[in-house]
Each structure stands twice: as structure tokens, then as C-alpha cells.
Write a protein that holds these residues in place. Structure first.
Motif, PDB file in Angstrom:
ATOM      1  N   GLN A   1       0.803  -1.215   0.000  1.00 40.46           N
ATOM      2  CA  GLN A   1       0.000   0.000   0.000  1.00 40.46           C
ATOM      3  C   GLN A   1       0.839   1.269   0.000  1.00 40.46           C
ATOM      4  OE1 GLN A   1      -3.234  -0.164  -0.370  1.00 40.46           O
ATOM      5  NE2 GLN A   1      -3.246  -2.414  -0.246  1.00 40.46           N
ATOM      6  N   HIS A   2       2.082   1.157   0.407  1.00 42.89           N
ATOM      7  CA  HIS A   2       2.944   2.336   0.539  1.00 42.89           C
ATOM      8  C   HIS A   2       4.269   2.078  -0.189  1.00 42.89           C
ATOM      9  CE1 HIS A   2       0.125   3.893   3.489  1.00 42.89           C
ATOM     10  NE2 HIS A   2       0.182   2.724   4.108  1.00 42.89           N
ATOM     11  N   PRO A   3       4.302   2.330  -1.497  1.00 48.62           N
ATOM     12  CA  PRO A   3       5.518   2.071  -2.271  1.00 48.62           C
ATOM     13  C   PRO A   3       6.705   2.869  -1.743  1.00 48.62           C
ATOM     14  CG  PRO A   3       3.642   2.454  -3.716  1.00 48.62           C
ATOM     15  CD  PRO A   3       3.186   2.797  -2.328  1.00 48.62           C
ATOM     16  N   ARG A   4       7.888   2.276  -1.908  1.00 51.45           N
ATOM     17  CA  ARG A   4       9.120   2.901  -1.442  1.00 51.45           C
ATOM     18  C   ARG A   4      10.229   2.584  -2.425  1.00 51.45           C
ATOM     19  NH1 ARG A   4      11.719   1.884   4.595  1.00 51.45           N
ATOM     20  NH2 ARG A   4      13.527   3.269   4.375  1.00 51.45           N
ATOM     21  N   ALA A   5      11.124   3.529  -2.614  1.00 48.80           N
ATOM     22  CA  ALA A   5      12.218   3.355  -3.570  1.00 48.80           C
ATOM     23  C   ALA A   5      12.967   2.055  -3.322  1.00 48.80           C
ATOM     24  CB  ALA A   5      13.192   4.532  -3.466  1.00 48.80           C
ATOM     25  N   PHE A   6      13.248   1.379  -4.407  1.00 53.25           N
ATOM     26  CA  PHE A   6      14.044   0.134  -4.460  1.00 53.25           C
ATOM     27  C   PHE A   6      13.262  -1.117  -4.034  1.00 53.25           C
ATOM     28  CE2 PHE A   6      17.103   3.575  -3.197  1.00 53.25           C
ATOM     29  CZ  PHE A   6      17.533   3.822  -4.485  1.00 53.25           C
ATOM     30  N   TRP A   7      12.028  -0.962  -3.590  1.00 55.41           N
ATOM     31  CA  TRP A   7      11.205  -2.105  -3.203  1.00 55.41           C
ATOM     32  C   TRP A   7      10.234  -2.490  -4.328  1.00 55.41           C
ATOM     33  CZ3 TRP A   7      10.962  -4.604   1.720  1.00 55.41           C
ATOM     34  CH2 TRP A   7      11.817  -4.080   2.693  1.00 55.41           C
ATOM     35  N   GLY A   8      10.505  -2.084  -5.553  1.00 56.62           N
ATOM     36  CA  GLY A   8       9.527  -2.237  -6.626  1.00 56.62           C
ATOM     37  C   GLY A   8       9.074  -3.659  -6.876  1.00 56.62           C
ATOM     38  N   THR A   9      10.008  -4.600  -6.950  1.00 62.51           N
ATOM     39  CA  THR A   9       9.642  -5.981  -7.264  1.00 62.51           C
ATOM     40  C   THR A   9       8.783  -6.581  -6.154  1.00 62.51           C
ATOM     41  OG1 THR A   9      11.768  -6.204  -8.386  1.00 62.51           O
ATOM     42  CG2 THR A   9      10.558  -8.217  -7.958  1.00 62.51           C
ATOM     43  N   TYR A  10       9.251  -6.464  -4.933  1.00 60.89           N
ATOM     44  CA  TYR A  10       8.526  -7.032  -3.792  1.00 60.89           C
ATOM     45  C   TYR A  10       7.189  -6.317  -3.596  1.00 60.89           C
ATOM     46  CZ  TYR A  10       7.705  -8.728   0.971  1.00 60.89           C
ATOM     47  OH  TYR A  10       7.171  -9.306   2.090  1.00 60.89           O
ATOM     48  N   GLY A  11       7.203  -4.992  -3.604  1.00 62.81           N
ATOM     49  CA  GLY A  11       5.974  -4.241  -3.379  1.00 62.81           C
ATOM     50  C   GLY A  11       4.918  -4.503  -4.435  1.00 62.81           C
ATOM     51  N   ALA A  12       5.337  -4.588  -5.689  1.00 61.58           N
ATOM     52  CA  ALA A  12       4.379  -4.834  -6.767  1.00 61.58           C
ATOM     53  C   ALA A  12       3.722  -6.199  -6.626  1.00 61.58           C
ATOM     54  CB  ALA A  12       5.077  -4.711  -8.123  1.00 61.58           C
ATOM     55  N   THR A  13       4.529  -7.211  -6.279  1.00 63.18           N
ATOM     56  CA  THR A  13       3.944  -8.550  -6.140  1.00 63.18           C
ATOM     57  C   THR A  13       3.014  -8.618  -4.930  1.00 63.18           C
ATOM     58  OG1 THR A  13       5.928  -9.317  -4.947  1.00 63.18           O
ATOM     59  CG2 THR A  13       5.824  -9.739  -7.311  1.00 63.18           C
ATOM     60  N   LYS A  14       3.371  -7.960  -3.833  1.00 66.12           N
ATOM     61  CA  LYS A  14       2.499  -7.984  -2.656  1.00 66.12           C
ATOM     62  C   LYS A  14       1.206  -7.216  -2.903  1.00 66.12           C
ATOM     63  CE  LYS A  14       4.546 -10.605   0.322  1.00 66.12           C
ATOM     64  NZ  LYS A  14       3.907 -11.855   0.792  1.00 66.12           N
ATOM     65  N   ALA A  15       1.278  -6.116  -3.645  1.00 63.66           N
ATOM     66  CA  ALA A  15       0.050  -5.398  -3.998  1.00 63.66           C
ATOM     67  C   ALA A  15      -0.856  -6.276  -4.856  1.00 63.66           C
ATOM     68  CB  ALA A  15       0.401  -4.106  -4.735  1.00 63.66           C
TER      69      ALA A  15
END
Length: 253
Positions: free
Chosen positions: A155-169
Motif C-alpha cells: 500500500q505504501h511504495p518505497r524506492a528500491f522495493w519495486g519488485t517485492y511491493g508490486a507482487t504484494k500489492a
């Protein structure tokens, strides 16, 4: 070994499937569910780590776990897992999907396609195939609960976490959609955010952080047992470990 008779345990006669069960939050979930009386089907990549988990479960309960060495990124194996659980148990009462891959901590434009594909396979495609395989088994349970580990990065994207954050979203969207489709059934889904914990993944993501200042994964075990029994009115509930630890009760949304 626990002195409490198995028939007195709150999850006596329950079958619980736990992915990522050999370490971290998955291991904590497996141990807590076993201590609560459930028979644990433990999935992880490493046979030796699963055997060590089994030793701990036997010491705790006097009962063995069912060990499934599997790379969930090889998604076809999840179909076979569902068939094997059906043949042996006929149902699934609790699903805890804790397995995940952090992936590269790098700018989005620098992500290697092979790394992206691997993260999609482990974090997202495996979740879809697990849901597909487990749904008939959960429908056969009297009180089925499916718990999926998520992250604030969804829910709260952060720089450099793109791969992990996108899959969790994407996982959150998938789980919510699935649970909404099953609103008229007994199946209830939980999106559980553990927050920062003393895990290998957290150490990889934040190498300069002092792990001694973070909660041990074992602390989340009682919450997972509680969620496996909770009367959840909504098709999906969001639960944050930090809120539960403060208030002593799951916070739903």
C-alpha cells in the motif's frame, strides 16, 4: 513435549498447511499451530530444514508433521500438493501462506527480467496456484481460514522495493477478489502484515538494522492461532501484528 492432551487443544483435529515453514514467520506459524493441536503440512525448499522443524514439533507435541520439500516457484507442484492433501485428509482447515521472495533491492529500471520473472513466480503465481488448489479443500472444512502474509509496501511504495511491493500489492488484490467471490461460503481470508521482524528477509532488505531491536517471529504465533479460530464476519480482514500486540485483538478492515 506438551502435557496437554491433544483433544483439549483448540485446533485439535485441524489440518493446517504452512508454506515457507522452515524459517522465520512460516516456522513460527507451523510451531504455534502444531502446539494448538493442528496437524501441520509444512512446505519449504530445504529437506534438512523441514526435518529440523519436524524434530521441534515432535518435541513440542509428540506428533509428527507432514513434510513437503518443494520450491513453490515451480508452480505445478502446488496442484499435486492439493491432490495429496485431498487423498490423505479430505479437507484443509487452515492455510498460512508465508513463503515469499524479497528480490533485488534496485531501481525499477534496473531490475533484471529474470529476477522479475522469478519474483512473479514465487510471490504471485504461486499464490494463485495455491488458492486454486486449496479452495476445494477449504470448502470441505467446517471453519476454513486462509491467512496470507503481506507487507506495508503493498500500500505504501518505497524506492528500491519495486519488485517485492508490486507482487504484494497484486497478491492483496487477488486475495480480496477471491474472498469476495466466496462471500457466501464459510471461507474467510486474512491479509496479515507482520511488520518488521527478526527474519532473514528483513536482514537482506535492511542490512544496517540492529535485529535485536525487532520482534522475534515466534511472537506472531499466538496471533496466527487466534486468527485460525476467529469469527471473521467479512470475506477478507486486514490484520497488523503491531495493532494486535497493542490492542490484543485483530483490527479488521
Amino acid at each position: 513435549m506438551s502435557e496437554r492432551p491433544l483433544h483439549d487443544a483448540p485446533l485439535h483435529d485441524h489440518v493446517a498447511l504452512v508454506t515457507g515453514a522452515s524459517r522465520g514467520i512460516g516456522k513460527a506459524a507451523a510451531l504455534a499451530l502444531a502446539a494448538a493441536g493442528a496437524h501441520v503440512v509444512a512446505v519449504a525448499r530445504t529437506q534438512g530444514a523441514l526435518e529440523a522443524l519436524d524434530d521441534e514439533i515432535r518435541a513440542l507435541t509428540g506428533q509428527p508433521a507432514t513434510l513437503v520439500p518443494m520450491d513453490i516457484g515451480e508452480v505445478d507442484g502446488l496442484d499435486q500438493l492439493g491432490l495429496a492433501i485431498h487423498q490423505r485428509f479430505g479437507r484443509l482447515d487452515v492455510l498460512v501462506h508465508a513463503a515469499a521472495l524479497l528480490g533485488p533491492m534496485t531501481p525499477v529500471a534496473h531490475i533484471e527480467p529474470s529476477h522479475w520473472d522469478r519474483n512473479i513466480a514465487v510471490n504471485l503465481s504461486a499464490t494463485f496456484r495455491l488458492i486454486r488448489s486449496a479452495e476445494p479443500l477449504l470448502r470441505a472444512s467446517a471453519r476454513p481460514r486462509a491467512i496470507f502474509l503481506t507487507s506495508s509496501r503493498a500500500q505504501h511504495p518505497r524506492a528500491f522495493w519495486g519488485t517485492y511491493g508490486a507482487t504484494k500489492a497484486a497478491v492483496e488484490n487477488l486475495v480480496r477478489t477471491w474472498a469476495d467471490e466466496l462471500e457466501q461460503t464459510k471461507i474467510r481470508a486474512v491479509l496479515l502484515d507482520p511488520g518488521a521482524m527478526r527474519t532473514r528477509m528483513r536482514a537482506e532488505a535492511m542490512p544496517g538494522e540492529d535485529p535485536a531491536k525487532l520482534p522475534d517471529p515466534a511472537e506472531i504465533g499466538p496471533l496466527i492461532v487466534e486468527l485460525a479460530q476467529a469469527d471473521l464476519g467479512l470475506p477478507t480482514v486486514n490484520v497488523a501484528f503491531a495493532d494486535w500486540k497493542t490492542a490484543g485483538t485483530p483490527a479488521s478492515a
